[in-house]
Motif scaffolding. Structure first.
Motif, short mmCIF file in Angstrom:
data_model
loop_
_atom_site.label_atom_id
_atom_site.label_comp_id
_atom_site.label_asym_id
_atom_site.label_seq_id
_atom_site.Cartn_x
_atom_site.Cartn_y
_atom_site.Cartn_z
N PHE A 7 12.79 2.06 4.60
CA PHE A 7 13.20 2.69 3.76
C PHE A 7 14.81 3.16 3.59
O PHE A 7 15.59 3.34 2.66
CB PHE A 7 12.40 4.07 3.36
N TYR A 25 4.86 7.72 3.90
CA TYR A 25 5.07 6.27 3.80
C TYR A 25 6.22 5.94 4.73
O TYR A 25 7.37 6.42 4.66
CB TYR A 25 5.90 6.14 2.39
N LYS A 27 7.04 2.54 5.84
CA LYS A 27 8.08 1.45 5.81
C LYS A 27 7.32 0.91 4.26
O LYS A 27 6.41 1.07 4.08
CB LYS A 27 7.40 0.35 6.83
N GLN A 32 7.59 -3.25 -2.47
CA GLN A 32 8.71 -2.49 -2.45
C GLN A 32 9.86 -3.26 -1.90
O GLN A 32 11.28 -2.94 -2.39
CB GLN A 32 8.33 -1.18 -1.63
N THR A 51 -3.04 -3.80 -8.02
CA THR A 51 -3.20 -2.54 -7.35
C THR A 51 -3.30 -2.58 -5.97
O THR A 51 -4.10 -3.39 -5.45
CB THR A 51 -4.32 -1.86 -8.21
N GLY A 52 -2.82 -1.56 -5.23
CA GLY A 52 -3.09 -1.48 -3.94
C GLY A 52 -1.87 -2.13 -2.80
O GLY A 52 -1.82 -1.83 -1.92
N THR A 53 -0.98 -2.80 -3.74
CA THR A 53 0.24 -3.25 -2.89
C THR A 53 1.25 -2.43 -2.93
O THR A 53 2.39 -2.70 -2.07
CB THR A 53 0.69 -4.55 -3.75
N GLY A 54 1.32 -1.15 -3.42
CA GLY A 54 2.23 -0.29 -3.68
C GLY A 54 3.21 -0.42 -4.55
O GLY A 54 4.43 -0.06 -4.74
N LYS A 55 2.82 -1.22 -5.63
CA LYS A 55 3.63 -1.51 -6.95
C LYS A 55 4.10 -0.09 -7.76
O LYS A 55 5.36 -0.19 -8.19
CB LYS A 55 2.88 -2.31 -7.80
N THR A 56 3.43 0.68 -7.47
CA THR A 56 3.94 2.10 -8.29
C THR A 56 4.89 2.56 -7.90
O THR A 56 6.05 2.66 -8.55
CB THR A 56 2.86 2.87 -8.58
N GLN A 93 1.67 10.21 -8.63
CA GLN A 93 2.61 9.84 -7.91
C GLN A 93 4.06 10.48 -8.07
O GLN A 93 5.00 10.85 -7.31
CB GLN A 93 2.74 8.38 -7.93
N HIS A 356 -7.27 8.20 3.20
CA HIS A 356 -6.23 7.81 2.14
C HIS A 356 -6.03 6.14 2.61
O HIS A 356 -5.87 5.37 1.77
CB HIS A 356 -5.01 8.62 2.35
N ARG A 360 -6.48 2.59 -0.04
CA ARG A 360 -5.40 1.60 -0.43
C ARG A 360 -6.16 0.23 -0.14
O ARG A 360 -5.85 -0.67 -0.92
CB ARG A 360 -4.47 1.62 0.56
N GLN A 363 -8.40 -0.57 -2.95
CA GLN A 363 -7.62 -1.02 -3.87
C GLN A 363 -7.11 -2.35 -3.91
O GLN A 363 -7.28 -3.14 -4.69
CB GLN A 363 -6.35 0.15 -4.21
#
Ligand code: AMP
Length: 417
Positions: A7, A25, A27, A32, A51-56, A93, A356, A360, A363
């Protein structure tokens, strides 16, 4: 793909980095790592990711970074999503990060009563940075004149394939007519059928392209999970293994220390077990693996290193002593069983802290894993409810002092700037 980005490579504002830390979060996920640099360079983007890949967060983080550096604040971003549920999740989010940044958002979706419509309208009149909307309700609000999109800098179409499946193509085109031509457009879709390509050709300019392929667990695997406290885990392993129902089993734990401790405990219980970890010589590791392959040893314990290396036929059971931090590791771990179209069982232990992470995984694999109640005599188990505060369970939970993820809230929200 560059898999080494962290990050800190994105040079985000310190407040955003604080938000990342507080959300847990550590890494960036693969999407991302690929999307954030392209979005920061102001490029249009077409990304194939589920969904579930961290796309949001892949699109929200660079957008939030842009908003907090803007000289003049106005409605900066429009996210269009197919369903109310997805709109609410995205809004949550934003809220999670916005708490540190003073960025405001509102979810605009249909299907609720007049009071909510009024509430949405008032919040919109007060001004927000980000609107997350379903197409139908957005068009209604645009017609009422309360939303002005003429200064929007970023348009995000999330789950675009689903929107087209739901018949929203014309609505999307209508919405785009309200937006300035000079804008950044980001299109996310789980699949890339020709109609998505056609939409992309129509609305994107020279986009960066990203494709995050994920593997899926084999069909033959029976996946189950237990929600439980750490103290109950070892006894449950003993219970599961006691009738020799599973002639060959692998147990995964996330740290070397846990592997060693579990090895000692299971031996004391009289189980036929050996552990593989980085403190062992290579020759010793190989000899243990050989015994396991030849069925002279029934149980092996290891960390994720084992999940990628081992190629043994006929493993009937995989136990995840804890939830792997990376959802893809879950697929690698449970892929050790049910190889070559046989059947196998994969059981995951989920403590409160890991709920949590397990969400994920669910998802990512696109379905819920059966939660099995603890056997009689094991005492209370924590309720499996990721995304909510954990203090509701019967016993004092493990607590890391982090803010909860995915705070649940109802209806739209708005915070002042
Ligand atoms: P999404 O694919 O956007 O639906 O995200 C799935 C879940 O992953 C959400 O609960 C996010 O909060 C979480 N998440 C996204 N990015 C990260 C990250 N870099 N580290 C940990 N969790 C993440």
């Amino acid at each position: 793909m560059n898999t080494t980005l962290t990050f800190s490579d994105f040079n985000f504002d310190a407040r955003l980095n604080d938000g990342l830390a507080s959300m847990g979060y550590d890494k960036p996920t693969p999407i991302q790592q690929e999307a954030i640099p392209a979005i920061l360079q102001k490029r249009d983007l077409i990304a194939c990711a589920q969904t579930g890949t961290g796309k949001t967060a892949a699109y929200l983080l660079p957008i939030l970074n842009n908003i907090i550096h803007a000289e003049k604040r106005h409605l900066n971003t429009l996210v269009v999503a197919p369903t109310r549920e997805l709109a609410q999740q995205i809004d949550q989010q934003v809220e999670g990060f916005g708490y540190f940044l003073g960025v405001s958002s509102i979810a605009v979706y249909g299907g609720n009563d007049g009071a909510v419509w009024e509430q949405q309208k008032r919040a919109l009149e007060a001004g927000v940075d980000i609107i997350i909307a379903t197409p139908g309700r957005l068009i209604a609000q645009l017609a009422s004149g309360v939303i002005k999109l003429d200064q929007v800098e970023h348009l995000v179409l999330d789950e675009a394939d689903r929107m087209l499946d739901m018949g929203f193509y014309e609505d999307i085109i209508r919405i785009i007519k309200y937006l300035p031509e000079k804008r950044q457009t980001l299109l996310f879709s789980a699949t890339m059928p020709p109609k998505i390509r056609a939409l992309a050709n129509r609305i994107l300019i020279n986009p960066a392209e990203i494709n995050i392929a994920i593997s899926k667990p084999a069909e033959g695997i029976l996946q189950q999970a237990y929600s439980l406290y750490d103290e109950q885990k070892e006894r449950l392993i003993q219970h599961i293994l006691k009738d020799d129902k599973f002639p060959s089993a692998i147990i995964f734990a996330s740290t070397k220390e846990n592997v060693k401790k579990l090895d000692r405990t299971l031996r004391k219980m009289g189980l036929d077990v050996k552990a593989i970890h980085s403190d062992l010589e290579q020759a010793d590791r190989e000899s243990i693996l050989r015994e396991f392959k030849n069925k002279q040893l029934s149980i092996v314990i290891g960390t994720d290193v084992l999940s990628r290396g081992i190629d043994v036929e006929g493993i009937s059971l995989v136990i995840n002593f804890d939830v792997p931090p990376d959802p893809e590791d879950y697929i690698h771990r449970i892929g050790r069983t049910a190889r070559a179209a046989t059947t196998g069982t994969a059981i995951t232990f989920i403590n409160l802290h890991d709920q949590h992470k397990f969400q994920r995984i669910e998802q990512l694999i696109g379905r819920e894993v059966e939660k099995v109640p603890l056997p009689l005599g094991f005492g209370d188990a924590p309720v499996y409810s990721p995304g909510t505060r954990k203090e509701t369970s019967a016993r004092k939970p493990f607590h890391k002092g982090k803010r909860p993820h995915g705070k649940s809230h109802h209806g739209p929200h708005h915070r002042g700037r």
